[in-house]
Motif scaffolding. Structure first.
Motif, PDB file in Angstrom:
ATOM      1  N   ASP A 430      -6.525  11.480 -14.381  1.00 15.77           N
ATOM      2  CA  ASP A 430      -6.037  10.236 -13.574  1.00 15.77           C
ATOM      3  C   ASP A 430      -7.289   9.644 -13.236  1.00 15.77           C
ATOM      4  O   ASP A 430      -8.235  10.001 -13.012  1.00 15.77           O
ATOM      5  CB  ASP A 430      -5.378  10.737 -12.514  1.00 15.77           C
ATOM      6  CG  ASP A 430      -3.762  10.957 -12.553  1.00 15.77           C
ATOM      7  OD1 ASP A 430      -3.459  11.479 -13.786  1.00 15.77           O
ATOM      8  OD2 ASP A 430      -3.024  11.218 -11.793  1.00 15.77           O
ATOM      9  N   HIS A 431      -7.470   8.165 -13.374  1.00 15.46           N
ATOM     10  CA  HIS A 431      -8.400   7.310 -12.948  1.00 15.46           C
ATOM     11  C   HIS A 431      -8.023   6.314 -11.955  1.00 15.46           C
ATOM     12  O   HIS A 431      -7.097   5.412 -12.342  1.00 15.46           O
ATOM     13  CB  HIS A 431      -9.278   6.937 -14.124  1.00 15.46           C
ATOM     14  CG  HIS A 431      -9.682   7.839 -14.934  1.00 15.46           C
ATOM     15  ND1 HIS A 431     -10.989   8.612 -14.632  1.00 15.46           N
ATOM     16  CD2 HIS A 431      -9.264   8.374 -16.192  1.00 15.46           C
ATOM     17  CE1 HIS A 431     -11.332   9.436 -15.687  1.00 15.46           C
ATOM     18  NE2 HIS A 431     -10.620   9.239 -16.528  1.00 15.46           N
ATOM     19  N   CYS A 487     -13.630   2.686 -12.125  1.00 16.45           N
ATOM     20  CA  CYS A 487     -12.560   4.151 -11.525  1.00 16.45           C
ATOM     21  C   CYS A 487     -13.395   4.358 -10.349  1.00 16.45           C
ATOM     22  O   CYS A 487     -14.775   4.329 -10.165  1.00 16.45           O
ATOM     23  CB  CYS A 487     -13.062   5.188 -12.643  1.00 16.45           C
ATOM     24  SG  CYS A 487     -12.296   6.664 -11.931  1.00 16.45           S
ATOM     25  N   ILE A 489     -13.167   7.353  -8.758  1.00 14.22           N
ATOM     26  CA  ILE A 489     -13.680   8.695  -8.650  1.00 14.22           C
ATOM     27  C   ILE A 489     -15.317   8.555  -8.898  1.00 14.22           C
ATOM     28  O   ILE A 489     -15.527   8.010  -9.978  1.00 14.22           O
ATOM     29  CB  ILE A 489     -13.380   9.641  -9.674  1.00 14.22           C
ATOM     30  CG1 ILE A 489     -11.635   9.985  -9.572  1.00 14.22           C
ATOM     31  CG2 ILE A 489     -14.153  11.078 -10.123  1.00 14.22           C
ATOM     32  CD1 ILE A 489     -11.095  10.782 -10.671  1.00 14.22           C
ATOM     33  N   HIS A 492     -17.141   9.457 -11.846  1.00 12.05           N
ATOM     34  CA  HIS A 492     -16.819   8.696 -13.017  1.00 12.05           C
ATOM     35  C   HIS A 492     -17.445   7.220 -13.294  1.00 12.05           C
ATOM     36  O   HIS A 492     -18.018   6.921 -14.122  1.00 12.05           O
ATOM     37  CB  HIS A 492     -15.367   8.507 -13.329  1.00 12.05           C
ATOM     38  CG  HIS A 492     -14.879  10.033 -13.387  1.00 12.05           C
ATOM     39  ND1 HIS A 492     -13.494  10.009 -13.438  1.00 12.05           N
ATOM     40  CD2 HIS A 492     -15.299  11.355 -13.684  1.00 12.05           C
ATOM     41  CE1 HIS A 492     -13.251  11.426 -13.518  1.00 12.05           C
ATOM     42  NE2 HIS A 492     -14.316  11.875 -13.384  1.00 12.05           N
ATOM     43  N   MET A 497     -17.917   4.422 -16.185  1.00 13.08           N
ATOM     44  CA  MET A 497     -16.491   3.963 -16.184  1.00 13.08           C
ATOM     45  C   MET A 497     -16.494   2.774 -15.248  1.00 13.08           C
ATOM     46  O   MET A 497     -15.593   2.845 -14.279  1.00 13.08           O
ATOM     47  CB  MET A 497     -15.348   4.870 -15.782  1.00 13.08           C
ATOM     48  CG  MET A 497     -14.101   4.637 -16.441  1.00 13.08           C
ATOM     49  SD  MET A 497     -13.002   5.817 -16.128  1.00 13.08           S
ATOM     50  CE  MET A 497     -12.718   6.392 -17.842  1.00 13.08           C
TER      51      MET A 497
HETATM   52 CU   LIG Z   1     -12.214   8.247 -13.271  1.00 11.39          CU
END
Ligand SMILES: [Cu+2]
Length: 505
Positions: A430-431, A487, A489, A492, A497
């Motif tokens: 999941d992002h 994203c 996270i 990431h 990302m």
């Molecule tokens: Cu992510």
């Protein structure tokens, strides 16, 4: 071989070899150090929480310190935030070096009102590292938003100034956003809540207004915070303890029959929080960008990293009531998936003494105008890539096949124009997707050809895009300038990302 099997197999065979110590990453040449990449440092990927240092629990919930307003005239909010090294005491007899805003982590709670002019002097006193303050979710001009393109050098100051428009009341937050260092500065302690209050709030004051900031802590045996490992970089850093306002499982005391307004913030780098109170009904009244149209009853809630929710929780029977985590599989690369379920984050001690009777919650909270037909449609595809050779491993977290490049504009948009963004997650994790500078409206989710609509209309700045899912949202940027989307996270984001949308008049 399927890429994911390849990854897991690759890690199992390479984890102890010298090869991992020499890993390089795609597009990382501008980051001069990559702490934690040496797998020989002893962080066992399969035993992430077994060595956890115990923390005291059950202390009275601390209210976050309020950032004092130094302005002398009404309608102004003026203050100073200093990011600096500090020492915290999470475990008994152990000092933990952290980063703090004004000496505290989470940082001080900022409370301002719609219509206020905000002027915050940021002093970066982190040794040898640039930083910024990003005003997450807030409608601030692009050049005041703490983008990685506008670093504040170590030892220097800058003033962030912006106005809070009418109608902008909501549960925002602030955190650093320097290029390549965001993840580390946040897990070391830099994050705080910024609540914009409405001039006329439909929620009765008797419900209170309590901010609960969730952070995620990992401590080594000596009390220090270990650097990120390879597992952290792949999955995002998940710690051993989820803290609420810096405390483990603190205690809140209320009388029976009490109803409390709680603002829940996921300020962790990468932990997904699926939450419920055992035996206390929850009603969602607000999202990232402020109140919903109507209250919505909820059995459980999912807060992906960076998301916020406002709740009314009713404590209808005496006894201890816990806020606890439920299992949520957000996709995990390699071994060592942390235990998600069964963590107690907060204990509410409901006494036999009846609470004061409360006025009812209004049926309608505020109108939300649905964004109209989009003039432009865009599609963003999330992928994860990994290639290994005998000596190197290259990882990429990509949007439309590209890793972030600060010198590249990915999207050109027009100020004031509604756009449809389709975020397709073709990756194995999941992002949570976040865009700066505005709030958006999610209109649908699609998975395996099945389309579903959100259960309520809401203003959001972060939405989880589950693996294999496509999320469609409408958004409109009102102010010109470059804006990040990424994203949330944070590892990431750091590994690529992220993109830039340049909003033009
Ligand atoms: Cu992510």
């Amino acid at each position: 071989m399927h890429r994911r099997e390849f990854l897991v197999a690759g890690l199992a065979t390479l984890a102890s070899s010298r090869a991992l110590a020499q890993m390089k990453m795609d597009d990382m040449s501008n980051m001069d150090s990559m702490p934690g990449m040496d797998m020989g440092a002893g962080h066992d990927m399969g035993a992430m929480s077994q060595s956890a240092v115990a923390l005291p629990e059950g202390e009275a919930l601390r209210e976050l310190p309020l950032l004092a307003n130094e302005a002398t005239s009404p309608g102004q909010f003026k203050a100073r935030l200093t990011a600096e090294p500090a020492v915290a005491r999470f475990a008994e007899d152990k000092d933990t070096p952290i980063l703090a805003y004004n000496g505290t982590s989470p940082g001080p709670l900022i409370e301002a009102f719609e219509g206020d002019r905000v002027e915050i002097t940021f002093a970066n006193r982190i040794a040898d590292e640039a930083s910024t303050i990003h005003w997450h979710g807030m409608p601030v001009p692009a050049d005041q938003d703490g983008n990685p393109m506008d670093p504040v050098a170590s030892g220097s100051n800058r003033v962030y100034a912006f106005e809070l428009p009418e109608g902008s009341a909501g549960s925002y937050w602030y955190h650093p956003h320097p290029h390549g260092k965001t993840a580390e500065q946040v897990y070391r302690g830099l994050a705080g809540a910024f609540v914009v209050k409405a001039k006329a709030d439909p929620i009765p004051a008797e419900y209170g207004d309590t901010v609960l900031v969730f952070t995620d802590l990992r401590l080594a045996a000596d009390g220090s915070m270990p650097e990120n490992t390879m597992t952290d970089l792949m999955n995002g850093r998940v710690g051993d303890h989820v803290l609420v306002n810096g405390q483990k499982n603190p205690k809140l005391s209320v009388g029976v029959g009490a109803k409390r307004r709680l603002r829940l913030y996921n300020a962790t780098n990468a932990r997904f929080l699926k939450l419920a109170f055992d035996g206390a009904p929850m009603t969602i009244i607000g999202s990232d960008g402020g109140l919903l149209e109507v209250p919505v009853a909820a059995e459980e809630i999912l807060l992906s990293p960076a998301e916020r929710l406002e709740l009314i929780v009713s404590f209808e029977k005496p006894g201890p009531i816990t806020l606890y985590t439920l299992d949520y599989d957000r996709g995990w690369m390699g071994a060592g998936r942390p235990a998600d379920a069964g963590l107690t984050l907060l204990t509410v001690d409901v006494s036999e003494i009846p609470a004061e009777p409360l006025p009812p919650l209004p049926d309608r909270l505020r109108p939300i105008e649905p964004l109209s037909a989009p003039a432009v449609s865009r599609r963003l595809v999330f992928t994860e890539t990994m290639t290994m050779t005998a000596t190197d491993m290259q990882m990429g977290f990509l949007i439309n096949g590209k890793a972030f490049d600060m010198a590249r504009v990915d999207i050109v948009a027009k100020a004031g124009q509604t756009e449809l963004w389709e975020i397709a997650n073709k990756a194995d994790m999941d992002h949570p997707f976040h865009v700066h500078g505005t709030q958006f409206q999610v209109i649908e989710h699609e998975r395996d050809g099945k389309v579903s609509k959100p259960t309520y209309l809401a203003w959001k700045d972060t939405v989880n895009v589950a693996r294999g899912e496509t999320v469609r949202l409408l958004l409109r940027q009102e102010r010109p300038g470059p804006r990040m989307y990424h994203c949330h996270i944070l590892e990431h984001e750091q590994l690529g990302m992220m993109g830039i949308v340049d909003v033009q008049v």
